[in-house]
Design an enzyme around this catalytic site. Structure first.
Site, PDB file in Angstrom:
ATOM      1  NE  ARG A   1      27.672 -24.192  26.322  1.00  0.00           N
ATOM      2  CZ  ARG A   1      28.792 -23.463  26.322  1.00  0.00           C
ATOM      3  NH1 ARG A   1      28.809 -22.261  25.806  1.00  0.00           N
ATOM      4  NH2 ARG A   1      29.894 -23.949  26.817  1.00  0.00           N
TER       5      ARG A   1
ATOM      6  CD  GLN B   1      41.367 -25.379  26.935  1.00  0.00           C
ATOM      7  OE1 GLN B   1      41.316 -24.565  26.020  1.00  0.00           O
ATOM      8  NE2 GLN B   1      41.732 -26.627  26.740  1.00  0.00           N
ATOM      9  CG  ASN B   2      35.911 -28.752  29.808  1.00  0.00           C
ATOM     10  OD1 ASN B   2      36.241 -28.243  28.736  1.00  0.00           O
ATOM     11  ND2 ASN B   2      36.076 -30.033  30.075  1.00  0.00           N
TER      12      ASN B   2
ATOM     13  CG  ASP C   1      31.990 -29.645  32.521  1.00  0.00           C
ATOM     14  OD1 ASP C   1      32.721 -30.002  33.470  1.00  0.00           O
ATOM     15  OD2 ASP C   1      32.236 -29.976  31.334  1.00  0.00           O
TER      16      ASP C   1
ATOM     17  CG  HIS D   1      38.539 -20.842  28.969  1.00  0.00           C
ATOM     18  ND1 HIS D   1      38.647 -21.687  27.882  1.00  0.00           N
ATOM     19  CD2 HIS D   1      39.646 -20.056  28.925  1.00  0.00           C
ATOM     20  CE1 HIS D   1      39.765 -21.423  27.212  1.00  0.00           C
ATOM     21  NE2 HIS D   1      40.394 -20.440  27.833  1.00  0.00           N
TER      22      HIS D   1
ATOM     23  CB  CYS E   1      27.467  -8.230  39.733  1.00  0.00           C
ATOM     24  SG  CYS E   1      26.657  -6.621  39.646  1.00  0.00           S
TER      25      CYS E   1
ATOM     26  CB  CYS F   1      25.305  -4.224  44.150  1.00  0.00           C
ATOM     27  SG  CYS F   1      25.107  -4.573  42.387  1.00  0.00           S
TER      28      CYS F   1
ATOM     29  CB  SER G   1      40.616 -28.619  19.200  1.00  0.00           C
ATOM     30  OG  SER G   1      40.371 -27.312  19.674  1.00  0.00           O
TER      31      SER G   1
ATOM     32  CD  GLU H   1      39.714 -35.701  15.712  1.00  0.00           C
ATOM     33  OE1 GLU H   1      39.221 -36.550  14.978  1.00  0.00           O
ATOM     34  OE2 GLU H   1      39.258 -34.555  15.859  1.00  0.00           O
TER      35      GLU H   1
HETATM   36  C1  BJW Z   1      37.596 -36.061  22.490  1.00  0.00           C
HETATM   37  C2  BJW Z   1      36.404 -36.772  22.618  1.00  0.00           C
HETATM   38  C3  BJW Z   1      36.412 -37.885  23.459  1.00  0.00           C
HETATM   39  C4  BJW Z   1      36.056 -35.117  21.252  1.00  0.00           C
HETATM   40  N1  BJW Z   1      37.539 -38.222  24.083  1.00  0.00           N
HETATM   41  N2  BJW Z   1      38.694 -36.414  23.112  1.00  0.00           N
HETATM   42  C5  BJW Z   1      45.728 -15.382  16.792  1.00  0.00           C
HETATM   43  C6  BJW Z   1      46.743 -16.253  17.197  1.00  0.00           C
HETATM   44  C7  BJW Z   1      46.827 -16.704  18.510  1.00  0.00           C
HETATM   45  C8  BJW Z   1      45.905 -16.295  19.451  1.00  0.00           C
HETATM   46  C9  BJW Z   1      44.911 -15.435  19.049  1.00  0.00           C
HETATM   47  C10 BJW Z   1      44.824 -14.982  17.752  1.00  0.00           C
HETATM   48  N3  BJW Z   1      43.740 -14.182  17.659  1.00  0.00           N
HETATM   49  C11 BJW Z   1      43.151 -14.104  18.866  1.00  0.00           C
HETATM   50  C12 BJW Z   1      43.850 -14.879  19.737  1.00  0.00           C
HETATM   51  C13 BJW Z   1      43.559 -15.116  21.153  1.00  0.00           C
HETATM   52  C14 BJW Z   1      42.284 -15.932  21.345  1.00  0.00           C
HETATM   53  C15 BJW Z   1      42.396 -17.210  20.517  1.00  0.00           C
HETATM   54  O1  BJW Z   1      42.987 -18.188  20.915  1.00  0.00           O
HETATM   55  N4  BJW Z   1      41.763 -17.253  19.353  1.00  0.00           N
HETATM   56  C16 BJW Z   1      41.849 -18.423  18.489  1.00  0.00           C
HETATM   57  C17 BJW Z   1      40.532 -18.601  17.775  1.00  0.00           C
HETATM   58  C18 BJW Z   1      43.031 -18.255  17.564  1.00  0.00           C
HETATM   59  N5  BJW Z   1      42.237 -16.241  22.755  1.00  0.00           N
HETATM   60  C19 BJW Z   1      41.656 -15.414  23.624  1.00  0.00           C
HETATM   61  O2  BJW Z   1      41.086 -14.396  23.276  1.00  0.00           O
HETATM   62  C20 BJW Z   1      41.798 -15.760  25.084  1.00  0.00           C
HETATM   63  N6  BJW Z   1      42.294 -14.658  25.803  1.00  0.00           N
HETATM   64  C21 BJW Z   1      43.525 -14.165  25.580  1.00  0.00           C
HETATM   65  O3  BJW Z   1      44.281 -14.627  24.737  1.00  0.00           O
HETATM   66  O4  BJW Z   1      43.865 -13.116  26.393  1.00  0.00           O
HETATM   67  C22 BJW Z   1      45.160 -12.502  26.199  1.00  0.00           C
HETATM   68  C23 BJW Z   1      46.282 -13.196  26.909  1.00  0.00           C
HETATM   69  C24 BJW Z   1      47.567 -12.754  26.669  1.00  0.00           C
HETATM   70  C25 BJW Z   1      48.638 -13.368  27.297  1.00  0.00           C
HETATM   71  C26 BJW Z   1      48.440 -14.421  28.176  1.00  0.00           C
HETATM   72  C27 BJW Z   1      47.189 -14.823  28.428  1.00  0.00           C
HETATM   73  C28 BJW Z   1      46.121 -14.222  27.780  1.00  0.00           C
HETATM   74  C29 BJW Z   1      40.435 -16.144  25.669  1.00  0.00           C
HETATM   75  C30 BJW Z   1      39.915 -17.427  25.126  1.00  0.00           C
HETATM   76  C31 BJW Z   1      38.529 -17.705  25.678  1.00  0.00           C
HETATM   77  C32 BJW Z   1      37.925 -18.966  25.105  1.00  0.00           C
HETATM   78  N7  BJW Z   1      36.562 -19.062  25.507  1.00  0.00           N
HETATM   79  C33 BJW Z   1      35.799 -20.241  25.131  1.00  0.00           C
HETATM   80  C34 BJW Z   1      34.333 -20.012  25.565  1.00  0.00           C
HETATM   81  C35 BJW Z   1      34.204 -20.172  27.098  1.00  0.00           C
HETATM   82  C36 BJW Z   1      32.796 -20.054  27.549  1.00  0.00           C
HETATM   83  C37 BJW Z   1      31.897 -21.108  26.947  1.00  0.00           C
HETATM   84  O5  BJW Z   1      32.018 -22.294  27.292  1.00  0.00           O
HETATM   85  O6  BJW Z   1      31.052 -20.752  26.120  1.00  0.00           O
HETATM   86  O7  BJW Z   1      36.355 -21.408  25.756  1.00  0.00           O
HETATM   87  S1  BJW Z   1      35.883 -20.615  23.381  1.00  0.00           S
HETATM   88  C38 BJW Z   1      35.888 -22.372  23.599  1.00  0.00           C
HETATM   89  O8  BJW Z   1      37.145 -22.934  23.132  1.00  0.00           O
HETATM   90  C39 BJW Z   1      35.852 -22.616  25.118  1.00  0.00           C
HETATM   91  C40 BJW Z   1      36.827 -23.749  25.261  1.00  0.00           C
HETATM   92  O9  BJW Z   1      37.295 -23.817  26.602  1.00  0.00           O
HETATM   93  C41 BJW Z   1      37.887 -23.432  24.254  1.00  0.00           C
HETATM   94  C42 BJW Z   1      38.736 -24.614  23.840  1.00  0.00           C
HETATM   95  O10 BJW Z   1      37.960 -25.591  23.234  1.00  0.00           O
HETATM   96  P1  BJW Z   1      38.303 -27.137  23.461  1.00  0.00           P
HETATM   97  O11 BJW Z   1      38.050 -27.478  24.872  1.00  0.00           O
HETATM   98  O12 BJW Z   1      39.644 -27.421  22.932  1.00  0.00           O
HETATM   99  O13 BJW Z   1      37.152 -27.828  22.599  1.00  0.00           O
HETATM  100  P2  BJW Z   1      37.158 -28.217  21.034  1.00  0.00           P
HETATM  101  O14 BJW Z   1      35.762 -28.519  20.652  1.00  0.00           O
HETATM  102  O15 BJW Z   1      37.881 -27.240  20.239  1.00  0.00           O
HETATM  103  O16 BJW Z   1      38.009 -29.579  20.983  1.00  0.00           O
HETATM  104  C43 BJW Z   1      37.557 -30.786  21.566  1.00  0.00           C
HETATM  105  C44 BJW Z   1      38.618 -31.848  21.360  1.00  0.00           C
HETATM  106  O17 BJW Z   1      38.198 -33.022  22.041  1.00  0.00           O
HETATM  107  C45 BJW Z   1      38.848 -32.232  19.888  1.00  0.00           C
HETATM  108  O18 BJW Z   1      40.249 -32.300  19.637  1.00  0.00           O
HETATM  109  C46 BJW Z   1      38.238 -33.636  19.789  1.00  0.00           C
HETATM  110  O19 BJW Z   1      38.928 -34.484  18.891  1.00  0.00           O
HETATM  111  C47 BJW Z   1      38.380 -34.134  21.194  1.00  0.00           C
HETATM  112  N8  BJW Z   1      37.354 -35.106  21.577  1.00  0.00           N
HETATM  113  N9  BJW Z   1      35.458 -36.247  21.782  1.00  0.00           N
HETATM  114  C48 BJW Z   1      38.662 -37.532  23.870  1.00  0.00           C
HETATM  115  N10 BJW Z   1      35.298 -38.679  23.602  1.00  0.00           N
END
Ligand code: BJW
Length: 237
Positions: A59, A95-96, A98, A113, A121, A143, A181, A207
């Protein structure tokens, strides 16, 4: 829109989709080729570091061949024009992982993120700009230990700069969510935080997202159309 002074913009994978970067949860999105629990948790990294490092190396390489689209450019223009208005603030929280907001020219961007273009490290805790692979376990420039990992936030880890984000939200008049999403917290909860503080909320997404019902207004369409339109509107108002 004349009364809007402070704006917080949250972006997700959807804003970079039309630049050719896969989203996570759409059809054909990243998690279809790799299960999220296989690559985006500290436990997965411990269990199978080669799989995780290869996934991120691929990636990191791909992202560097992609270009910002008109949605990134429109937000960069808004950032620039907003900076010229006395007493007006703007923060792009992405959240991206990139760097397309920065390459489009946006200055005030916060990567909650992390970023693909840093290595972290785990031995000395230093972060180093990085654009090459990690699979061969290169030594940390600080290091010398071979303990580098991608500087991204995995499930179960604390996202970056939460204090700054909540502080900007507290001062905001408008919260805008673009291309996400609403599946991943804490970002998915920002709209509810904003509502509880009586901040105006707007969603721009292809959407309806999982959080759509929380927004005062949702506009659906590709980011390259709906984002430039909204930016024209807010700068014109
Ligand atoms: C378009 C389009 C176009 C397409 N035009 N739109 C139960 C309940 C609640 C929370 C939790 C739970 N169990 C666990 C949790 C917490 C957990 C969580 O949320 N889990 C869920 C699965 C429920 N979260 C965490 O663990 C986070 N940390 C945390 O909570 O720490 C504790 C804390 C406590 C108190 C305060 C603060 C913190 C950490 C989350 C880390 C997420 N990491 C990732 C990977 C990053 C590295 C990598 O890139 O590989 O982040 S996962 C992945 O999802 C990535 C993204 O940033 C993130 C969000 O995804 P995103 O951007 O929304 O993408 P998609 O694909 O889901 O959606 C795309 C959207 O675009 C869609 O709607 C399309 O329709 C749209 N679209 N084309 C306009 N052309």
């Amino acid at each position: 829109m004349a009364d809007i002074r402070n704006i917080v913009i949250l972006t997700g994978a959807g804003i970079s989709a039309e630049s050719g970067i896969d989203t996570f949860r759409d059809a054909g999105g990243l998690w279809e080729q790799h299960k999220v629990e296989d690559v985006a948790t500290p436990e997965a990294f411990e269990r199978d570091p080669d799989l995780v490092l290869r996934f991120y190396d691929k990636r990191r390489e791909a992202i560097q061949t992609k270009q910002p689209n008109t949605a990134h450019k429109a937000l960069a223009r808004l950032d620039e024009e907003w900076a010229r208005k006395p007493g007006h603030e703007l923060l792009i929280v992405t959240q991206n992982v990139d760097d397309l907001h920065e390459r489009a020219g946006a200055g005030r961007v916060l990567h909650m993120h992390g970023t693909h273009l840093n290595a972290w490290c785990t031995a000395c805790d230093v972060r180093t700009p990085w654009n090459g692979p990690l699979i061969e376990r290169p030594p940390c420039p600080a290091c010398g230990t071979s303990a580098l990992r991608p500087d991204v936030v995995w499930f179960g880890e604390m996202p970056y700069e939460m204090e700054r984000i909540y502080s900007a939200l507290r001062e905001a008049d408008l919260f805008v969510s673009i291309g996400t999403s609403g599946a991943v917290y804490p970002a998915a909860g920002f709209v509810q935080e904003a509502r509880s503080m009586r901040i105006r909320t707007l969603e721009l997404n292809l959407e309806a997202s999982m959080g759509s019902r929380w927004f005062h207004e949702s506009r659906h369409g590709p980011a390259t159309e709906v984002v430039p339109q909204w930016v024209e509107e807010i700068l014109g108002g």
